[in-house]
Design a protein around this motif. Structure first.
Motif, PDB file in Angstrom:
ATOM      1  N   TYR A 191     -12.106  -4.043   0.373  1.00 65.60           N
ATOM      2  CA  TYR A 191     -12.608  -2.932  -0.830  1.00 65.60           C
ATOM      3  C   TYR A 191     -13.243  -1.892  -0.519  1.00 65.60           C
ATOM      4  N   ILE A 192     -14.265  -1.953   0.502  1.00 69.60           N
ATOM      5  CA  ILE A 192     -15.068  -1.185   1.091  1.00 69.60           C
ATOM      6  C   ILE A 192     -14.440  -0.100   1.816  1.00 69.60           C
ATOM      7  N   ARG A 193     -13.407  -0.370   2.607  1.00 68.38           N
ATOM      8  CA  ARG A 193     -12.592   0.615   3.252  1.00 68.38           C
ATOM      9  C   ARG A 193     -11.581   1.352   2.426  1.00 68.38           C
ATOM     10  N   GLU A 194     -11.412   0.763   0.991  1.00 76.50           N
ATOM     11  CA  GLU A 194     -10.458   1.449   0.197  1.00 76.50           C
ATOM     12  C   GLU A 194     -11.411   2.536  -0.498  1.00 76.50           C
ATOM     13  N   ILE A 195     -12.483   2.351  -0.848  1.00 75.43           N
ATOM     14  CA  ILE A 195     -13.541   3.244  -1.229  1.00 75.43           C
ATOM     15  C   ILE A 195     -13.846   4.412  -0.390  1.00 75.43           C
ATOM     16  N   ALA A 196     -13.884   3.809   1.037  1.00 76.51           N
ATOM     17  CA  ALA A 196     -14.234   5.045   2.084  1.00 76.51           C
ATOM     18  C   ALA A 196     -13.017   5.809   2.284  1.00 76.51           C
ATOM     19  N   ALA A 197     -11.713   5.353   2.128  1.00 75.71           N
ATOM     20  CA  ALA A 197     -10.528   5.958   2.187  1.00 75.71           C
ATOM     21  C   ALA A 197     -10.302   7.095   1.092  1.00 75.71           C
ATOM     22  N   GLU A 198     -10.830   6.628  -0.333  1.00 77.42           N
ATOM     23  CA  GLU A 198     -10.857   7.575  -1.416  1.00 77.42           C
ATOM     24  C   GLU A 198     -11.961   8.813  -1.141  1.00 77.42           C
ATOM     25  N   LEU A 199     -13.155   8.343  -0.537  1.00 77.61           N
ATOM     26  CA  LEU A 199     -13.900   9.538  -0.204  1.00 77.61           C
ATOM     27  C   LEU A 199     -13.417  10.583   0.908  1.00 77.61           C
ATOM     28  N   VAL A 200     -12.785  10.082   1.915  1.00 80.36           N
ATOM     29  CA  VAL A 200     -12.048  10.906   2.751  1.00 80.36           C
ATOM     30  C   VAL A 200     -11.237  11.832   2.169  1.00 80.36           C
ATOM     31  N   ALA A 201     -10.347  11.259   1.443  1.00 80.30           N
ATOM     32  CA  ALA A 201      -9.273  12.040   0.496  1.00 80.30           C
ATOM     33  C   ALA A 201     -10.041  12.838  -0.296  1.00 80.30           C
ATOM     34  N   GLU A 202     -11.134  12.775  -0.876  1.00 83.06           N
ATOM     35  CA  GLU A 202     -11.749  13.709  -1.818  1.00 83.06           C
ATOM     36  C   GLU A 202     -12.701  14.503  -1.028  1.00 83.06           C
ATOM     37  N   ALA A 203     -13.323  14.276  -0.048  1.00 80.44           N
ATOM     38  CA  ALA A 203     -14.406  15.078   0.566  1.00 80.44           C
ATOM     39  C   ALA A 203     -14.100  15.299   1.975  1.00 80.44           C
ATOM     40  N   LEU A 257     -17.236   6.914   8.208  1.00 82.97           N
ATOM     41  CA  LEU A 257     -17.257   7.281   9.645  1.00 82.97           C
ATOM     42  C   LEU A 257     -16.189   6.803  10.472  1.00 82.97           C
ATOM     43  N   GLU A 258     -15.784   5.427  10.255  1.00 83.76           N
ATOM     44  CA  GLU A 258     -15.091   4.762  10.914  1.00 83.76           C
ATOM     45  C   GLU A 258     -13.502   5.451  10.644  1.00 83.76           C
ATOM     46  N   LEU A 259     -13.224   5.624   9.593  1.00 83.72           N
ATOM     47  CA  LEU A 259     -12.071   5.999   9.138  1.00 83.72           C
ATOM     48  C   LEU A 259     -11.770   7.672   9.846  1.00 83.72           C
ATOM     49  N   LEU A 260     -12.909   8.261   9.930  1.00 80.06           N
ATOM     50  CA  LEU A 260     -12.959   9.715  10.644  1.00 80.06           C
ATOM     51  C   LEU A 260     -12.990   9.755  12.154  1.00 80.06           C
ATOM     52  N   GLY A 261     -12.795   8.473  12.407  1.00 77.14           N
ATOM     53  CA  GLY A 261     -12.861   8.417  13.900  1.00 77.14           C
ATOM     54  C   GLY A 261     -14.065   8.489  14.453  1.00 77.14           C
ATOM     55  N   LEU A 262     -15.281   8.684  14.042  1.00 80.26           N
ATOM     56  CA  LEU A 262     -16.513   8.933  14.433  1.00 80.26           C
ATOM     57  C   LEU A 262     -17.339   7.740  14.801  1.00 80.26           C
ATOM     58  N   PRO A 263     -18.441   7.771  15.438  1.00 82.82           N
ATOM     59  CA  PRO A 263     -19.162   6.598  15.787  1.00 82.82           C
ATOM     60  C   PRO A 263     -19.857   5.936  14.402  1.00 82.82           C
ATOM     61  N   PHE A 264     -19.849   4.813  14.352  1.00 85.44           N
ATOM     62  CA  PHE A 264     -20.702   4.335  13.244  1.00 85.44           C
ATOM     63  C   PHE A 264     -21.249   3.036  13.699  1.00 85.44           C
ATOM     64  N   GLN A 265     -22.289   2.862  12.553  1.00 81.44           N
ATOM     65  CA  GLN A 265     -22.990   1.344  12.867  1.00 81.44           C
ATOM     66  C   GLN A 265     -22.976   0.691  11.581  1.00 81.44           C
ATOM     67  N   PHE A 266     -22.241  -0.490  11.412  1.00 86.56           N
ATOM     68  CA  PHE A 266     -22.089  -1.407  10.338  1.00 86.56           C
ATOM     69  C   PHE A 266     -23.557  -1.975  10.108  1.00 86.56           C
ATOM     70  N   PRO A 267     -23.959  -1.918   9.017  1.00 83.36           N
ATOM     71  CA  PRO A 267     -25.316  -2.832   8.843  1.00 83.36           C
ATOM     72  C   PRO A 267     -25.184  -4.279   8.988  1.00 83.36           C
ATOM     73  N   GLU A 268     -26.253  -4.834   9.327  1.00 82.27           N
ATOM     74  CA  GLU A 268     -26.038  -6.165   9.800  1.00 82.27           C
ATOM     75  C   GLU A 268     -25.614  -7.004   8.836  1.00 82.27           C
ATOM     76  N   ASP A 269     -26.178  -6.845   7.656  1.00 81.85           N
ATOM     77  CA  ASP A 269     -25.804  -7.724   6.457  1.00 81.85           C
ATOM     78  C   ASP A 269     -24.847  -7.003   5.520  1.00 81.85           C
ATOM     79  N   GLY A 270     -24.164  -6.309   6.183  1.00 85.70           N
ATOM     80  CA  GLY A 270     -23.277  -5.426   5.306  1.00 85.70           C
ATOM     81  C   GLY A 270     -22.069  -6.077   4.439  1.00 85.70           C
ATOM     82  N   TYR A 271     -21.354  -5.368   3.569  1.00 90.12           N
ATOM     83  CA  TYR A 271     -20.308  -5.733   2.740  1.00 90.12           C
ATOM     84  C   TYR A 271     -19.056  -5.740   3.553  1.00 90.12           C
ATOM     85  N   GLN A 272     -18.319  -7.022   3.879  1.00 86.53           N
ATOM     86  CA  GLN A 272     -17.330  -7.010   4.917  1.00 86.53           C
ATOM     87  C   GLN A 272     -15.926  -6.886   4.372  1.00 86.53           C
ATOM     88  N   GLY A 273     -16.024  -6.686   2.700  1.00 89.06           N
ATOM     89  CA  GLY A 273     -14.608  -6.789   2.297  1.00 89.06           C
ATOM     90  C   GLY A 273     -13.643  -5.496   2.285  1.00 89.06           C
TER      91      GLY A 273
END
Length: 552
Positions: A204-216, A186-202
């Motif tokens: 690599y998560i952004r890279e995975i999200a970017a792949e999702l944006v590219a695919e979907a 959601l962040e990559l799409l410029g939409l409002p988002f809420q990061f989980p409190e104990d989420g994974y901050q690496g």
RNA sequence: GCGCCUGUAGCUCAGCAGGAUAGAGCAACGGACUUCUAAUCCGUAGGUCGCAAGUUCGAAUCUUGCCAGGCGCGCCA
């Protein structure tokens, strides 16, 4: 093995002494043979006389003298026996016996050092078993290399080995991972988002999200279900883990999903079995396993009042399943943070009617990472860890593997990242590999000069009379026993230390003596010694997953 | 507080089902390349084997107690 022959000879002497009434049979099995620290004390030494003297109230040196006389009757093996110190009997083995090891090596070639002690015993080695929540950390790397080396050693000693990676991609960790991925999406799409409190901050998560944006594109922006995010992250991360292991030449025979246990009712079945044996009971809305029956200080919950199992229930079901799949020996490689789970699993295994001594757990201590001497705290969630990939980018697989194997599992391992690059120049792995390369070079040089090795039977091995040659032959002879011990005791570091020691012997010898000389007879003998050394270096390195380069 | 692991040379570590004078690598210092690869070798220096008792002919190794560090001790995994 020569040590075995010596032991048999001593047993014979012991029995003879009993038959002659020199001493009682009380010391049977209590005495031993060892390799003395100092060469002056012989090739082997036994404390038999002292043991007998202690039990029969005799004088140790007199008993030793009797033993010495008996050994004198075995000149084929023992050249000389001496009584020393408080009653040791030191044995000096004939040179021919040591020289003959080259015949064995050259007969067996790349199989020298291997054995069949495992007798086809089916063993399952479980290791790594990291859930796919992020790249492999340096700690996982240690475990991966340790587990792989152990698996290789077991395979080399006649065990039928299966390497298994156990994982769970359905738990809470994975849900948080999915939510973290969605937030980045959601962040990559410029939409409002809420990061989980104990989420994974690496990153690599952004890279995975970017792949999702590219695919979907943004088609998932209103998706209430976290599943697509979770599955994508799972897939990408697992592929990354497998690729990292590939860089280390580590391959698994199977990946076992914890979920399988639930699908097949194996978890419920464990609970039913325990209940049937009166080893499980209900209390406070939860189901408890009566671990106090197995010597533990308190009972443990296996199903929470919410109806969800605790981790130890599937762990127990999994271990039972390994036995049911026909494995005779289960080897688990765990990090020290899992030490507390071991008694639970063993109790579970016992409760279900399996012998817990058929489970071996190798606990390795943590890798403490330092950077310029300062401690680096590691956490996958906070992404403050160093990955195996990053390590491999800097120093290469042989260096990493060697470094991790140069300590026993029990030791904490300190890894200074700032030193890593420099270490790579000076790493002892090159010391050992260089010995192999030098030996290969001698071979090439001999070929260039048109000197071929003659059949071993025609070679005057007696020319190998230098002390250094004798010492190396002894080491070569000890190699198979060493491999066997390292395998059965699950201690691959012994191979590494052996190789470093042998490399030291060889490098020293190399600087002092020429293999290819004007003396054809001596050259032949030394060429065969070189061939024996080359095979042991090459076999030893490959036995623990290291490469044996012929050029450096 | 309880359990497991660790404590050996300046640093990183072997050795530990009791054995004879405790080892290696790195770092330090001094030497060796017309000779099979100097990613090597040779030499020097470096130690109350965490501390203290005990067991015995003999302990770095076994026992106990302390001290220090790591990891656990959950209806988290």
């Amino acid at each position: 093995m020569i040590k075995t022959r010596v032991k048999e000879l001593l047993d014979t002497c012991f029995a003879q002494g009993v038959a002659k009434g020199l001493w009682s049979g009380a010391g049977a099995g209590a005495y031993g043979v060892e390799v003395p620290k100092h060469e002056a004390h012989g090739d082997f030494s036994t404390n038999m006389a002292m043991v007998i003297a202690g039990l029969d109230k005799l004088k140790p040196r007199e008993v030793a003298a009797r033993l010495q006389e008996m050994l004198a009757a075995e000149p084929a093996l023992v050249m000389k026996a001496e009584v020393a110190g408080p009653g040791f009997v030191n044995l000096f083995i004939r040179d021919e016996v040591w020289q003959a090891v080259l015949t064995t090596i050259c007969d067996q070639q790349e199989r020298y050092g291997l054995s069949s002690v495992g007798n086809g015993r089916r063993v399952l080695v479980e290791f790594v078993s990291a859930n796919p929540t992020g790249p492999l950390s340096v700690g996982h790397g240690r475990q991966a290399i340790l587990g792989d080396a152990i698996a290789r050693l077991l395979a080399a000693t006649g065990h039928e080995v299966t390497r298994e990676y156990y994982y769970n991609d359905a738990g809470r960790q994975m849900r948080v991972l999915g939510e973290s991925t969605r937030a980045r999406y959601l962040e990559l799409l410029g939409l409002p988002f809420q990061f989980p409190e104990d989420g994974y901050q690496g990153e690599y998560i952004r890279e995975i999200a970017a792949e999702l944006v590219a695919e979907a594109g943004d088609s998932l922006k209103a998706c209430a279900d976290v599943t697509p995010f979770k599955e994508k992250a799972d897939k990408v991360i697992f592929a990354n883990i497998v690729a990292t292991l590939e860089r280390l030449a580590i391959h698994f025979d199977s990946y076992y999903n914890e979920h399988t246990l639930y699908e097949n009712g194996l978890v419920d079945d464990v609970v039913a079995s325990l209940r049937a044996k009166g080893l499980a009971y209900d209390q406070d809305g939860a189901v408890w396993f009566k671990t106090t029956d197995f010597g533990m200080d308190q009972d443990r919950v296996i199903i929470k009042s919410t109806g969800e199992p605790t981790y130890r229930l599937p762990d127990i079901a999994y271990h039972r399943e390994k036995f049911r799949r026909g494995f005779d020996w289960l080897v688990d490689i765990f990090g020290s943070d899992h030490i507390g789970t071991v008694p639970d699993v063993l109790a579970g295994v016992s409760a279900l009617g399996y012998d817990p001594s058929r489970v071996s757990v190798v606990i390795h201590q943590f890798v403490t990472l330092t950077r310029d001497g300062k401690l680096v705290k590691m956490s996958t969630r906070k992404a403050t860890f160093v990955t195996v990939d990053e390590l491999l980018d800097e120093v290469g697989p042989d260096v990493v593997r060697f470094f991790f194997l140069t300590r026993k599992a029990d030791s904490q391992l300190e890894f200074d990242l700032a030193l890593a690059a420099r270490e790579s120049q000076e790493n002892p792995v090159f010391y050992v590999q260089y010995a192999n390369a030098r030996l290969a070079s001698i071979d090439r040089q001999a070929a260039a000069k048109g000197v071929a090795r003659q059949p071993l039977a025609q070679v005057a091995l007696a020319r190998l009379s230098q002390p250094a040659e004798r010492t190396m032959l002894k080491s070569l002879a000890a190699f198979p026993g060493l491999v066997e011990g390292a395998a059965l005791d699950l201690e691959p570091h012994r191979i590494i230390f052996f190789l470093i020691d042998l490399a030291g012997q060889f490098h020293s010898y190399y600087n002092q003596h020429k293999v290819l000389s004007d003396d054809p007879e001596l050259t032949q003998a030394r060429l065969w010694l070189a061939e024996g050394l080359r095979l042991v270096f090459s076999n030893g390195l490959q036995l623990v997953g290291l490469s044996a380069p012929e050029n450096m």
